[in-house]
Design a protein around this motif. Structure first.
Motif, short mmCIF file in Angstrom:
data_model
loop_
_atom_site.label_atom_id
_atom_site.label_comp_id
_atom_site.label_asym_id
_atom_site.label_seq_id
_atom_site.Cartn_x
_atom_site.Cartn_y
_atom_site.Cartn_z
N THR A 88 -27.16 23.62 16.99
CA THR A 88 -25.96 23.48 17.81
C THR A 88 -25.13 22.30 17.29
O THR A 88 -25.65 21.19 17.17
N ARG A 90 -21.26 20.28 17.63
CA ARG A 90 -20.04 20.12 18.43
C ARG A 90 -19.07 19.22 17.71
O ARG A 90 -19.44 18.40 16.87
N GLN A 92 -15.55 16.65 18.45
CA GLN A 92 -14.86 15.91 19.49
C GLN A 92 -13.52 15.41 18.96
O GLN A 92 -13.38 15.11 17.77
N GLU A 98 -14.63 17.12 24.08
CA GLU A 98 -15.25 18.12 23.22
C GLU A 98 -14.25 19.24 22.95
O GLU A 98 -13.75 19.86 23.87
N ARG A 101 -17.72 23.80 20.03
CA ARG A 101 -19.19 23.81 20.07
C ARG A 101 -19.63 25.20 19.64
O ARG A 101 -19.05 26.20 20.04
N LEU A 119 -16.76 25.36 11.99
CA LEU A 119 -16.70 25.25 13.45
C LEU A 119 -15.23 25.32 13.85
O LEU A 119 -14.41 24.52 13.40
N THR A 121 -12.17 24.89 16.46
CA THR A 121 -11.88 23.94 17.53
C THR A 121 -10.61 24.33 18.26
O THR A 121 -9.79 25.09 17.75
#
Length: 137
Positions: A88, A90, A92, A98, A101, A119, A121
């Motif tokens: 996992t 994440r 920021q 956040e 994720r 990832l 966002t």
């Protein structure tokens, strides 16, 4: 009248003889050594139990903010061959919010994997963090 130069009897009024002090020091030293060894054994047992309990582990080796909605993350994953690892990650924003994720699966047969993943966002991220890895199905 009592002789003023005579000393007080040993063992009275809180004064211990030299042999009593030596015996007390020896007892305290032995007690400290036993308690120290017990603490060291507990810390070693807890560390081994923690490490042995984790079959899948990972490390975030690098990240690159490629756009306002994407972060490229490089992960190094270690797992038993033939198992599926799930990590996992994440992202920021600058204010700590956040903004992304995701769980990434590593079904490879290899025990060590080094791969880059993307990832997505919701806004520009300033950092990426690996929250943890576990064995998946």
């Amino acid at each position: 009248m009592a002789n003023a130069g005579a000393g007080l009897p040993e063992g009275r009024y809180g004064r211990a003889s030299a042999s009593d002090r030596a015996r007390t020091n020896r007892r305290l030293t032995i007690t400290g050594c036993v308690l120290g060894a017990a603490l060291l054994a507990f810390v070693a047992w807890a560390g081994v139990s923690y490490v042995a309990g984790e079959k899948v582990s990972g490390e975030l080796t690098a990240f690159d903010i490629t756009s306002d909605t994407r972060v490229e993350v490089s992960l190094a994953v270690r797992k038993p061959p033939g198992t599926v690892g799930v990590c996992t990650v994440r992202a920021q924003a600058e204010d700590g919010l956040e903004v992304g994720r995701a769980d990434f699966r590593f079904p490879d047969e290899d025990g060590q994997i080094h791969r880059s993943v993307t990832l997505n966002t919701t806004q520009r991220a300033t950092t990426a963090e690996l929250l943890g890895c576990s064995e998946g199905s």
